[in-house]
Design a protein around this motif. Structure first.
Motif, PDB file in Angstrom:
ATOM      1  N   HIS A 127      23.780  29.423  36.323  1.00 30.22           N
ATOM      2  CA  HIS A 127      24.760  29.444  35.234  1.00 30.22           C
ATOM      3  C   HIS A 127      25.416  30.815  35.194  1.00 30.22           C
ATOM      4  N   PHE A 128      26.620  30.855  34.637  1.00 34.57           N
ATOM      5  CA  PHE A 128      27.350  32.107  34.495  1.00 34.57           C
ATOM      6  C   PHE A 128      26.758  32.945  33.361  1.00 34.57           C
ATOM      7  N   TYR A 129      27.044  34.242  33.424  1.00 32.44           N
ATOM      8  CA  TYR A 129      26.634  35.158  32.366  1.00 32.44           C
ATOM      9  C   TYR A 129      27.820  35.708  31.569  1.00 32.44           C
ATOM     10  N   GLY A 130      29.016  35.143  31.768  1.00 30.41           N
ATOM     11  CA  GLY A 130      30.136  35.506  30.902  1.00 30.41           C
ATOM     12  C   GLY A 130      31.060  36.577  31.413  1.00 30.41           C
ATOM     13  N   HIS A 131      30.808  37.106  32.628  1.00 32.15           N
ATOM     14  CA  HIS A 131      31.641  38.194  33.143  1.00 32.15           C
ATOM     15  C   HIS A 131      31.956  37.976  34.625  1.00 32.15           C
ATOM     16  N   GLY A 132      33.039  38.597  35.075  1.00 28.00           N
ATOM     17  CA  GLY A 132      33.420  38.577  36.481  1.00 28.00           C
ATOM     18  C   GLY A 132      34.477  39.622  36.738  1.00 28.00           C
ATOM     19  N   THR A 133      34.749  39.875  38.005  1.00 20.53           N
ATOM     20  CA  THR A 133      35.795  40.838  38.360  1.00 20.53           C
ATOM     21  C   THR A 133      36.401  40.443  39.696  1.00 20.53           C
ATOM     22  N   PHE A 134      37.656  40.802  39.893  1.00 19.17           N
ATOM     23  CA  PHE A 134      38.352  40.540  41.156  1.00 19.17           C
ATOM     24  C   PHE A 134      38.140  41.690  42.136  1.00 19.17           C
ATOM     25  N   SER A 135      38.269  41.372  43.417  1.00 18.58           N
ATOM     26  CA  SER A 135      38.337  42.422  44.431  1.00 18.58           C
ATOM     27  C   SER A 135      39.625  43.210  44.237  1.00 18.58           C
ATOM     28  N   ALA A 136      39.715  44.362  44.868  1.00 13.39           N
ATOM     29  CA  ALA A 136      40.871  45.233  44.674  1.00 13.39           C
ATOM     30  C   ALA A 136      42.178  44.550  45.045  1.00 13.39           C
ATOM     31  N   ASP A 137      42.161  43.706  46.089  1.00 14.36           N
ATOM     32  CA  ASP A 137      43.388  43.020  46.511  1.00 14.36           C
ATOM     33  C   ASP A 137      43.563  41.655  45.860  1.00 14.36           C
ATOM     34  N   GLY A 138      42.625  41.245  45.008  1.00 13.85           N
ATOM     35  CA  GLY A 138      42.745  39.976  44.311  1.00 13.85           C
ATOM     36  C   GLY A 138      42.389  38.756  45.124  1.00 13.85           C
ATOM     37  N   SER A 139      41.852  38.931  46.325  1.00 18.53           N
ATOM     38  CA  SER A 139      41.560  37.771  47.172  1.00 18.53           C
ATOM     39  C   SER A 139      40.203  37.148  46.882  1.00 18.53           C
ATOM     40  N   LEU A 140      39.328  37.881  46.204  1.00 16.63           N
ATOM     41  CA  LEU A 140      37.993  37.388  45.884  1.00 16.63           C
ATOM     42  C   LEU A 140      37.710  37.571  44.403  1.00 16.63           C
ATOM     43  N   LEU A 141      36.903  36.683  43.865  1.00 15.21           N
ATOM     44  CA  LEU A 141      36.372  36.825  42.511  1.00 15.21           C
ATOM     45  C   LEU A 141      34.861  36.916  42.613  1.00 15.21           C
ATOM     46  N   TYR A 142      34.285  37.865  41.872  1.00 11.19           N
ATOM     47  CA  TYR A 142      32.838  38.034  41.822  1.00 11.19           C
ATOM     48  C   TYR A 142      32.353  37.676  40.420  1.00 11.19           C
ATOM     49  N   THR A 143      31.304  36.874  40.322  1.00 12.99           N
ATOM     50  CA  THR A 143      30.801  36.423  39.026  1.00 12.99           C
ATOM     51  C   THR A 143      29.309  36.703  38.909  1.00 12.99           C
ATOM     52  N   THR A 144      28.857  37.092  37.725  1.00 13.27           N
ATOM     53  CA  THR A 144      27.434  37.264  37.488  1.00 13.27           C
ATOM     54  C   THR A 144      26.806  35.924  37.109  1.00 13.27           C
ATOM     55  N   GLU A 145      25.661  35.631  37.719  1.00 10.64           N
ATOM     56  CA  GLU A 145      25.034  34.325  37.559  1.00 10.64           C
ATOM     57  C   GLU A 145      23.516  34.454  37.498  1.00 10.64           C
ATOM     58  N   ASN A 146      22.881  33.418  36.987  1.00 12.65           N
ATOM     59  CA  ASN A 146      21.433  33.361  36.897  1.00 12.65           C
ATOM     60  C   ASN A 146      20.900  32.251  37.804  1.00 12.65           C
ATOM     61  N   ASP A 147      20.004  32.604  38.719  1.00 14.67           N
ATOM     62  CA  ASP A 147      19.213  31.624  39.453  1.00 14.67           C
ATOM     63  C   ASP A 147      17.968  31.404  38.605  1.00 14.67           C
ATOM     64  N   TYR A 148      18.052  30.429  37.693  1.00 13.49           N
ATOM     65  CA  TYR A 148      17.046  30.381  36.632  1.00 13.49           C
ATOM     66  C   TYR A 148      15.708  29.814  37.066  1.00 13.49           C
ATOM     67  N   GLU A 149      15.635  29.097  38.166  1.00 10.22           N
ATOM     68  CA  GLU A 149      14.326  28.664  38.645  1.00 10.22           C
ATOM     69  C   GLU A 149      13.586  29.819  39.315  1.00 10.22           C
ATOM     70  N   ALA A 150      14.318  30.637  40.047  1.00  6.86           N
ATOM     71  CA  ALA A 150      13.700  31.794  40.701  1.00  6.86           C
ATOM     72  C   ALA A 150      13.574  32.981  39.754  1.00  6.86           C
ATOM     73  N   GLY A 151      14.292  32.932  38.609  1.00  9.75           N
ATOM     74  CA  GLY A 151      14.270  34.060  37.701  1.00  9.75           C
ATOM     75  C   GLY A 151      14.893  35.295  38.323  1.00  9.75           C
ATOM     76  N   ARG A 152      16.032  35.116  39.003  1.00 10.22           N
ATOM     77  CA  ARG A 152      16.666  36.216  39.736  1.00 10.22           C
ATOM     78  C   ARG A 152      18.171  36.177  39.530  1.00 10.22           C
ATOM     79  N   GLY A 153      18.791  37.336  39.468  1.00 13.89           N
ATOM     80  CA  GLY A 153      20.226  37.429  39.291  1.00 13.89           C
ATOM     81  C   GLY A 153      20.984  37.224  40.590  1.00 13.89           C
ATOM     82  N   ARG A 154      22.181  36.670  40.462  1.00 11.74           N
ATOM     83  CA  ARG A 154      23.042  36.447  41.621  1.00 11.74           C
ATOM     84  C   ARG A 154      24.463  36.917  41.300  1.00 11.74           C
ATOM     85  N   VAL A 155      25.208  37.255  42.357  1.00 13.12           N
ATOM     86  CA  VAL A 155      26.642  37.508  42.269  1.00 13.12           C
ATOM     87  C   VAL A 155      27.329  36.423  43.085  1.00 13.12           C
ATOM     88  N   GLY A 156      28.097  35.568  42.399  1.00 13.43           N
ATOM     89  CA  GLY A 156      28.813  34.503  43.090  1.00 13.43           C
ATOM     90  C   GLY A 156      30.105  35.008  43.691  1.00 13.43           C
TER      91      GLY A 156
END
Length: 360
Positions: free
Chosen positions: A110-139
């Motif tokens: 699931h998302f954590y409510g925040h994200g940011t674009f790469s400098a050129d706008g070609s990618l989006l990075y999102t903060t996420e939770n891998d809740y079964e593993a209990g570990r953070g991810r960047v989508g």
């Protein structure tokens, strides 16, 4: 959408009917300087564009309560994130108000409510939770191909919330809050005794640096970030411990230990253990923190990390650098501009502003 944009939309419609397709810019959306989620007086959820004169330039509908947003660096397009734990993020055309895409996390995320674009706008990075593993991810999402998901990286910790870029680079900074959650438990915090919040720096998915708080502050959840032009990272925290806490904000530079902001005991108590948003001025000299629980906005010297001023603002939360100072938003509809650490302009709206204010 704001009525002042109708002429511009008609002009663009004429060009399109003539077979011309001009590249749209943020000027076509009313030249907003900031974005914020809000609730209207009749209970609708919207994402708003606000210009430098504190005028609301557009309102784009959201299906549920928003949290933060990410503004594309060149075209009038924003990604609005659901309040965590959320499973959707909407890609919005801020000129027409149309929904261009809906991002949905893979199974077990699931998302954590925040994200940011790469400098050129070609990618989006999102903060996420891998809740079964209990570990953070960047989508990772490919903007150029309609926001298809490319994959994910380890965030370097548990409970990643805010994410930013170092200026002029695609090096990411992630605020790993350290709190483990699971959708089956709602917003319950599952690991308070063993929390280890940190700031993680990522380069192309490789964790290149991790900065942690002193052990006695391991229950101080690092939540929100602001980056100075020289790359210094201000961070705001939310205390999960018992009794008073020594600090709720700090500053970090790569290659060094985090430094904490110090304030007199009355000002620390006024924050009620909770920093809702943080900002650092354009010249890097002043840090602003807000606490909606304490109804206060505080300014601190970014060099000495000492307290400067405090302002009582009901339900204040959003804050961002603006001009020579800051702009703050509140849940009672206020927009408050500060310069030289003093309020200089206020606008009252019928909107209840949500947690965060984002620069365009």
């Amino acid at each position: 959408m704001a009525g002042g944009l109708s002429g511009r939309r008609a002009f663009l419609g004429g060009l399109l009917s003539a077979g011309l397709t001009p590249a749209l810019t943020w000027a076509d959306a009313g030249s907003p300087a900031f974005l914020s989620a809000a609730v209207t007086s009749d209970g609708r959820y919207v994402l708003c564009g606000i210009d430098a004169a504190l005028r609301v330039r557009f309102e784009v509908p959201l299906p549920a309560r928003g949290h933060a947003a990410a503004a594309h660096p060149s075209r009038p397009e924003a990604v609005a994130f659901a309040r965590r734990p959320g499973r959707f993020a909407l890609v919005l055309d801020c000129v027409s108000g149309a929904q261009k895409a809906m991002l949905q996390t893979p199974e077990g995320r699931h998302f954590y409510g925040h994200g940011t674009f790469s400098a050129d706008g070609s990618l989006l990075y999102t903060t996420e939770n891998d809740y079964e593993a209990g570990r953070g991810r960047v989508g990772l999402w490919d903007v150029t191909r309609g926001y298809i998901r490319l994959g994910e990286w380890d965030s370097g910790g548990i409970g990643p919330h805010d994410i930013e870029r170092l200026p002029g680079t695609d090096t990411l900074i992630v605020a790993n809050g350290g709190i483990d959650t699971h959708p089956d438990s709602g917003r319950a915090k599952l690991n308070i005794p063993t929390m280890r919040p940190n700031l993680a720096y990522l380069d192309q998915g490789r964790i290149i640096e991790i900065a942690e708080l002193p052990p006695e502050l391991h229950r101080n959840s690092i939540r929100h970030l602001a980056v100075a032009p020289d790359g210094a990272v201000a961070f705001g925290m939310q205390w999960q411990g018992d009794g008073p806490v020594a600090a709720l904000a700090g500053l970090h530079r790569r290659g060094s230990e985090p430094r904490l902001v110090h304030a007199p005991a009355p000002e620390m108590r006024a924050l009620a253990g909770y920093v809702g948003s943080i900002a650092i001025s354009r010249d890097g000299a002043t840090i602003a923190v807000t606490s909606p629980r304490g109804n206060t906005l505080q300014c601190h010297d970014a060099r000495s990390l000492t307290f400067l001023e405090a302002y009582e603002l009901t339900d204040v939360c959003g804050v961002v650098k603006a001009g020579t100072g800051f702009l703050a938003t509140s849940g009672v509809g206020q927009l408050v501009a500060l310069a030289n650490r003093a309020p200089v302009r206020t606008a009252q709206t019928a909107l209840r502003w949500d947690n965060h204010l984002i620069s365009v």
